[in-house]
Motif scaffolding. Structure first.
Motif, PDB file in Angstrom:
ATOM      1  N   ASP A  34       0.652  -1.147  -0.245  1.00  0.00           N
ATOM      2  CA  ASP A  34       0.073  -0.027   0.025  1.00  0.00           C
ATOM      3  C   ASP A  34       0.876   1.234  -0.103  1.00  0.00           C
ATOM      4  OD1 ASP A  34      -2.139  -1.532   0.069  1.00  0.00           O
ATOM      5  OD2 ASP A  34      -2.672  -1.334   2.217  1.00  0.00           O
ATOM      6  N   ALA A  35       1.955   1.313   0.924  1.00  0.00           N
ATOM      7  CA  ALA A  35       2.912   2.583   0.672  1.00  0.00           C
ATOM      8  C   ALA A  35       3.454   2.734  -0.485  1.00  0.00           C
ATOM      9  CB  ALA A  35       3.932   2.184   1.996  1.00  0.00           C
ATOM     10  N   LYS A  36       3.825   1.559  -1.125  1.00  0.00           N
ATOM     11  CA  LYS A  36       4.595   1.760  -2.545  1.00  0.00           C
ATOM     12  C   LYS A  36       3.397   2.301  -3.305  1.00  0.00           C
ATOM     13  CE  LYS A  36       7.040  -0.875  -5.922  1.00  0.00           C
ATOM     14  NZ  LYS A  36       7.431  -2.260  -6.378  1.00  0.00           N
ATOM     15  N   ALA A  37       2.296   1.843  -3.489  1.00  0.00           N
ATOM     16  CA  ALA A  37       1.321   2.268  -4.390  1.00  0.00           C
ATOM     17  C   ALA A  37       1.086   3.727  -4.082  1.00  0.00           C
ATOM     18  CB  ALA A  37       0.174   1.334  -4.132  1.00  0.00           C
ATOM     19  N   LEU A  38       0.891   4.058  -2.973  1.00  0.00           N
ATOM     20  CA  LEU A  38       0.771   5.548  -2.329  1.00  0.00           C
ATOM     21  C   LEU A  38       1.895   6.454  -2.940  1.00  0.00           C
ATOM     22  CD1 LEU A  38      -0.872   7.703  -1.229  1.00  0.00           C
ATOM     23  CD2 LEU A  38       0.295   7.253   0.931  1.00  0.00           C
ATOM     24  N   ARG A  39       2.931   5.860  -2.883  1.00  0.00           N
ATOM     25  CA  ARG A  39       4.340   6.749  -3.326  1.00  0.00           C
ATOM     26  C   ARG A  39       4.560   6.898  -4.679  1.00  0.00           C
ATOM     27  NH1 ARG A  39       8.612   3.509  -1.228  1.00  0.00           N
ATOM     28  NH2 ARG A  39       8.803   2.708  -3.291  1.00  0.00           N
ATOM     29  N   GLU A  40       4.040   5.907  -5.412  1.00  0.00           N
ATOM     30  CA  GLU A  40       3.833   5.868  -7.097  1.00  0.00           C
ATOM     31  C   GLU A  40       2.867   6.830  -7.349  1.00  0.00           C
ATOM     32  OE1 GLU A  40       3.284   1.653  -8.104  1.00  0.00           O
ATOM     33  OE2 GLU A  40       5.563   1.295  -7.743  1.00  0.00           O
ATOM     34  N   ARG A  41       1.721   6.921  -6.686  1.00  0.00           N
ATOM     35  CA  ARG A  41       0.559   7.716  -7.310  1.00  0.00           C
ATOM     36  C   ARG A  41       1.299   9.249  -6.924  1.00  0.00           C
ATOM     37  NH1 ARG A  41      -2.619   4.282  -4.867  1.00  0.00           N
ATOM     38  NH2 ARG A  41      -3.129   5.713  -2.897  1.00  0.00           N
ATOM     39  N   LEU A  42       2.032   9.566  -5.726  1.00  0.00           N
ATOM     40  CA  LEU A  42       2.153  10.759  -5.420  1.00  0.00           C
ATOM     41  C   LEU A  42       3.282  11.413  -6.143  1.00  0.00           C
ATOM     42  CD1 LEU A  42       1.556  10.921  -1.710  1.00  0.00           C
ATOM     43  CD2 LEU A  42       0.093  11.846  -3.371  1.00  0.00           C
ATOM     44  N   HIS A  43       4.231  10.387  -6.468  1.00  0.00           N
ATOM     45  CA  HIS A  43       5.560  10.917  -7.078  1.00  0.00           C
ATOM     46  C   HIS A  43       5.854  10.101  -8.330  1.00  0.00           C
ATOM     47  CE1 HIS A  43       6.464  13.020  -3.559  1.00  0.00           C
ATOM     48  NE2 HIS A  43       6.158  11.907  -2.751  1.00  0.00           N
ATOM     49  N   PRO A  44       5.309  10.237  -9.558  1.00  0.00           N
ATOM     50  CA  PRO A  44       5.432   9.570 -10.853  1.00  0.00           C
ATOM     51  C   PRO A  44       6.815  10.042 -11.309  1.00  0.00           C
ATOM     52  CG  PRO A  44       3.747  11.297 -11.074  1.00  0.00           C
ATOM     53  CD  PRO A  44       4.133  11.177  -9.633  1.00  0.00           C
ATOM     54  N   ARG A  45       7.211  11.021 -11.191  1.00  0.00           N
ATOM     55  CA  ARG A  45       8.626  11.467 -11.738  1.00  0.00           C
ATOM     56  C   ARG A  45       9.648  10.573 -10.864  1.00  0.00           C
ATOM     57  NH1 ARG A  45      10.103  17.325 -11.442  1.00  0.00           N
ATOM     58  NH2 ARG A  45       7.832  17.366 -11.095  1.00  0.00           N
ATOM     59  N   ARG A  46       9.330  10.404  -9.742  1.00  0.00           N
ATOM     60  CA  ARG A  46      10.289   9.818  -8.945  1.00  0.00           C
ATOM     61  C   ARG A  46      10.338   8.133  -9.287  1.00  0.00           C
ATOM     62  NH1 ARG A  46      10.526   9.135  -2.356  1.00  0.00           N
ATOM     63  NH2 ARG A  46      11.635   7.423  -2.335  1.00  0.00           N
ATOM     64  N   LEU A  47       9.226   7.658  -9.620  1.00  0.00           N
ATOM     65  CA  LEU A  47       9.062   6.387 -10.159  1.00  0.00           C
ATOM     66  C   LEU A  47       9.690   5.972 -11.208  1.00  0.00           C
ATOM     67  CD1 LEU A  47       7.507   3.422  -9.745  1.00  0.00           C
ATOM     68  CD2 LEU A  47       5.767   4.380 -11.029  1.00  0.00           C
ATOM     69  N   ARG A  48       9.582   6.941 -12.237  1.00  0.00           N
ATOM     70  CA  ARG A  48      10.314   6.869 -13.675  1.00  0.00           C
ATOM     71  C   ARG A  48      11.664   6.897 -13.275  1.00  0.00           C
ATOM     72  NH1 ARG A  48       6.089  10.389 -15.739  1.00  0.00           N
ATOM     73  NH2 ARG A  48       7.395  12.224 -15.243  1.00  0.00           N
ATOM     74  N   ALA A  49      12.272   7.887 -12.544  1.00  0.00           N
ATOM     75  CA  ALA A  49      13.557   7.692 -12.342  1.00  0.00           C
ATOM     76  C   ALA A  49      14.260   6.563 -11.648  1.00  0.00           C
ATOM     77  CB  ALA A  49      14.046   9.082 -11.507  1.00  0.00           C
ATOM     78  N   ASP A  50      13.161   5.785 -10.748  1.00  0.00           N
ATOM     79  CA  ASP A  50      13.785   4.761 -10.158  1.00  0.00           C
ATOM     80  C   ASP A  50      13.831   3.805 -11.186  1.00  0.00           C
ATOM     81  OD1 ASP A  50      13.932   5.777  -7.625  1.00  0.00           O
ATOM     82  OD2 ASP A  50      11.964   5.097  -6.907  1.00  0.00           O
ATOM     83  N   ARG A  51      12.935   3.665 -12.005  1.00  0.00           N
ATOM     84  CA  ARG A  51      12.807   2.336 -13.009  1.00  0.00           C
ATOM     85  C   ARG A  51      14.123   2.655 -13.902  1.00  0.00           C
ATOM     86  NH1 ARG A  51       6.430   2.601 -15.026  1.00  0.00           N
ATOM     87  NH2 ARG A  51       5.666   1.378 -13.167  1.00  0.00           N
ATOM     88  N   LEU A  52      14.331   3.895 -14.466  1.00  0.00           N
ATOM     89  CA  LEU A  52      15.716   4.042 -15.267  1.00  0.00           C
ATOM     90  C   LEU A  52      16.849   3.499 -14.461  1.00  0.00           C
ATOM     91  CD1 LEU A  52      16.493   5.227 -17.987  1.00  0.00           C
ATOM     92  CD2 LEU A  52      16.628   7.331 -16.950  1.00  0.00           C
ATOM     93  N   ARG A  53      16.764   3.935 -13.289  1.00  0.00           N
ATOM     94  CA  ARG A  53      18.110   3.601 -12.735  1.00  0.00           C
ATOM     95  C   ARG A  53      18.122   2.029 -12.589  1.00  0.00           C
ATOM     96  NH1 ARG A  53      16.745   5.907  -7.970  1.00  0.00           N
ATOM     97  NH2 ARG A  53      16.827   8.121  -8.891  1.00  0.00           N
TER      98      ARG A  53
END
Length: 67
Positions: A37-56
């Motif tokens: 649940d925490a991961k899903a919330l973080r992904e909704r609130l910070h989509p740019r950070r999610l993209r950066a994490d995936r790229l990394r």
């Protein structure tokens, strides 16, 4: 012929412990649900950070394969 003794490994011990302790298993499952649940919330609130994490992660995987 000698009888073959059953081998006790960490995985068989872990399975036995899980069967013996349902409370611990329930707490573990609840923790995993909270983390998801925490991961899903973080992904909704910070989509740019999610993209950066995936790229990394992709870059790290490529380095592992190439290296």
């Amino acid at each position: 012929m000698t009888p073959i003794a059953p081998r006790i490994t960490l995985s068989t011990m872990a399975l036995r412990l899980q069967r013996l302790d349902p409370e611990r298993r329930r707490r573990r499952l609840a923790l995993l649900v909270e983390l998801a649940d925490a991961k899903a919330l973080r992904e909704r609130l910070h989509p740019r950070r999610l993209r950066a994490d995936r790229l990394r992660e992709l870059i790290a995987n490529r380095r592992r394969i190439a290296g």
